[in-house]
Design an enzyme around this catalytic site. Structure first.
Site, short mmCIF file in Angstrom:
data_model
loop_
_atom_site.label_atom_id
_atom_site.label_comp_id
_atom_site.label_asym_id
_atom_site.label_seq_id
_atom_site.Cartn_x
_atom_site.Cartn_y
_atom_site.Cartn_z
N SER A 112 10.84 6.65 4.70
CA SER A 112 11.59 7.22 5.82
C SER A 112 11.17 6.59 7.14
CB SER A 112 11.30 8.71 5.94
OG SER A 112 11.67 9.38 4.79
N HIS A 141 17.18 3.14 2.54
CA HIS A 141 16.82 4.50 2.93
C HIS A 141 17.97 5.46 2.61
CE1 HIS A 141 15.81 7.59 6.24
NE2 HIS A 141 15.16 7.88 5.14
N GLU A 146 20.68 3.74 4.87
CA GLU A 146 20.29 2.77 5.89
C GLU A 146 19.70 1.55 5.19
OE1 GLU A 146 18.52 4.36 10.00
OE2 GLU A 146 17.73 5.46 8.31
N ASN A 183 15.97 8.82 11.39
CA ASN A 183 14.78 9.64 11.61
C ASN A 183 14.15 9.45 12.99
OD1 ASN A 183 14.87 11.09 9.26
ND2 ASN A 183 13.82 9.50 8.10
N1 LIG Z 1 12.67 14.32 1.67
C1 LIG Z 1 13.59 13.69 2.37
O1 LIG Z 1 14.47 14.30 2.98
C2 LIG Z 1 13.61 12.18 2.37
C3 LIG Z 1 14.75 11.51 2.81
C4 LIG Z 1 14.79 10.10 2.78
C5 LIG Z 1 13.67 9.40 2.33
N2 LIG Z 1 12.55 10.10 1.92
C6 LIG Z 1 11.40 9.31 1.45
O2 LIG Z 1 11.44 9.28 0.03
C7 LIG Z 1 10.10 9.20 -0.48
C8 LIG Z 1 9.86 10.36 -1.44
O3 LIG Z 1 10.05 11.58 -0.75
P1 LIG Z 1 10.36 12.94 -1.55
O4 LIG Z 1 10.92 13.88 -0.55
O5 LIG Z 1 11.11 12.63 -2.80
O6 LIG Z 1 8.86 13.38 -1.93
P2 LIG Z 1 8.39 14.37 -3.11
O7 LIG Z 1 7.10 14.93 -2.65
O8 LIG Z 1 9.50 15.29 -3.51
O9 LIG Z 1 8.17 13.37 -4.35
C9 LIG Z 1 7.21 12.35 -4.39
C10 LIG Z 1 6.99 11.97 -5.85
O10 LIG Z 1 6.19 10.78 -5.88
C11 LIG Z 1 5.33 10.90 -6.99
N3 LIG Z 1 4.21 9.95 -6.86
C12 LIG Z 1 3.14 10.05 -6.05
N4 LIG Z 1 2.33 8.97 -6.24
C13 LIG Z 1 2.94 8.20 -7.18
C14 LIG Z 1 2.59 6.97 -7.81
N5 LIG Z 1 1.47 6.33 -7.50
N6 LIG Z 1 3.44 6.47 -8.75
C15 LIG Z 1 4.59 7.13 -9.08
N7 LIG Z 1 4.95 8.30 -8.51
C16 LIG Z 1 4.13 8.83 -7.58
C17 LIG Z 1 4.91 12.36 -6.99
O11 LIG Z 1 4.37 12.75 -8.24
C18 LIG Z 1 6.25 13.04 -6.67
O12 LIG Z 1 6.97 13.34 -7.85
C19 LIG Z 1 9.19 9.20 0.75
O13 LIG Z 1 8.90 7.87 1.11
C20 LIG Z 1 10.04 9.87 1.80
O14 LIG Z 1 9.69 9.53 3.11
C21 LIG Z 1 12.51 11.46 1.92
#
Ligand SMILES: NC(=O)c1ccc[n+]([C@@H]2O[C@H](COP(=O)([O-])OP(=O)(O)OC[C@H]3O[C@@H](n4cnc5c(N)ncnc54)[C@H](O)[C@@H]3O)[C@@H](O)[C@H]2O)c1
Length: 290
Positions: A118, A139, A151, A189
């Site tokens: 993000s 993104h 994005e 963001n």
């Molecule tokens: N939440 C949002 O609204 C949003 C929107 C756009 C982008 N993002 C981005 O997407 C990414 C994930 O966010 P999320 O909201 O899904 O988080 P989340 O906490 O729901 O999920 C993260 C996942 O990553 C896994 N993980 C951690 N370390 C790992 C590794 N070494 N290998 C494999 N898996 C691993 C965890 O077990 C978990 O299942 C982040 O970079 C976040 O910034 C989030």
């Protein structure tokens, strides 16, 4: 041609990304370090695709075929066959760098690598891989199946070919792209998170209650969701990481994360995904936590 897509991280974004790719006919390898999270992700995908079936948007046959195209895996076995790998793990630079170090030696030389970060610099993440020219920021927005935008962020070394392929793939998913330069938090963001952080300051300073702040922005600014509800939906850990990246990356005090946001994250109140954030989701209806 991209046919098999690896997704690393099966959290709320990873499962949404797997959902849209499998429905668009791609084979999907969904990887995580936690079997529990993979199980939850498969349940969520089945439930969400099921909802599309009941609305008549997807046939039962296509839904079954799509779900069968996903292979969930703890670790990264099978990643070497992927034409595109999208990293969607926790928003933490060290975790992401470690993932690229582990995965790069296993990839085909021609495979593209993307991150769903993000906020973190695409150029910096790309530089830790063996293929900066084949590396790009993709993104997706949350919830992925519903949100139209992706994005696209080029790092300094990203090739035109990589950019064009990424754009084509996003279009195949039925989504549209906006191009952002590689600055902290990109476009969406950079604008959205300071607004959410300000809403948390508004709560912290006692200007309004959780309910008043969300109602004010829903009805007064015509936002579909209040900013505190949206923060819970994004995940407060993710919100804090993005604010830290903005604060450090742009070295401007206007991006200082609100201490109340820090406190909630320290408490483990990370929002909807854990059942509690600015609202408590454990009852029938969400109620403000405090
Ligand atoms: N939440 C949002 O609204 C949003 C929107 C756009 C982008 N993002 C981005 O997407 C990414 C994930 O966010 P999320 O909201 O899904 O988080 P989340 O906490 O729901 O999920 C993260 C996942 O990553 C896994 N993980 C951690 N370390 C790992 C590794 N070494 N290998 C494999 N898996 C691993 C965890 O077990 C978990 O299942 C982040 O970079 C976040 O910034 C989030």
């Amino acid at each position: 041609m991209v046919q098999k897509v690896g997704i690393i991280g099966a959290g709320q974004m990873g499962n949404g990304i797997a959902h849209v790719f499998c429905l668009a006919g791609f084979d999907v390898l969904m990887s995580d370090i936690s079997q529990d999270n993979l199980d939850k992700a498969m349940d969520t995908i089945a439930k969400n695709i099921g909802r599309q079936v009941s609305k008549g948007k997807v046939s039962q046959e296509s839904a079954d075929a799509a779900i069968a195209r996903i292979t969930p895996v703890v670790g990264t076995d099978g990643i070497g066959d992927c034409d595109l790998v999208i990293e969607a793990a926790t928003e933490n630079e060290e975790i992401k760098k470690q993932i690229f170090q582990d995965v790069c030696p296993k990839l085909k030389p021609e495979a593209l690598l993307a991150t769903n970060t993000s906020s973190i610099s695409i150029t910096r993440l790309a530089s830790t891989t063996d293929r900066p020219e084949k590396f790009i920021g993709l993104h997706f927005m949350n919830p992925v199946p519903l949100m139209k935008l992706v994005e696209l962020i080029r790092g300094i070394a990203t090739s035109e070919e990589t950019y064009a392929t990424a754009k084509e793939i996003v279009n195949k998913l039925g989504k549209t792209t906006a191009s952002s330069e590689d600055f902290p938090a990109f476009i969406v963001n950079r604008i959205l998170l300071p607004m959410i952080n300000e809403a948390i300051y508004t709560l912290y300073e006692g200007v309004g209650s959780v309910e008043s702040i969300d109602k004010a922005m829903r009805l007064g600014a015509n936002h579909p969701m209040g900013p505190l509800q949206l923060a819970d939906f994004i995940g407060l850990d993710t919100c804090l990481s993005i604010m830290q990246v903005l604060f450090e990356g742009l070295a401007d005090s206007k991006y200082r994360p609100c201490p109340l946001l820090v406190k909630y994250v320290e408490a483990g109140w990370l929002g909807q995904k854990v059942g509690r954030g600015f609202y408590d989701y454990r009852g029938d209806e969400p109620v403000p936590t405090r």
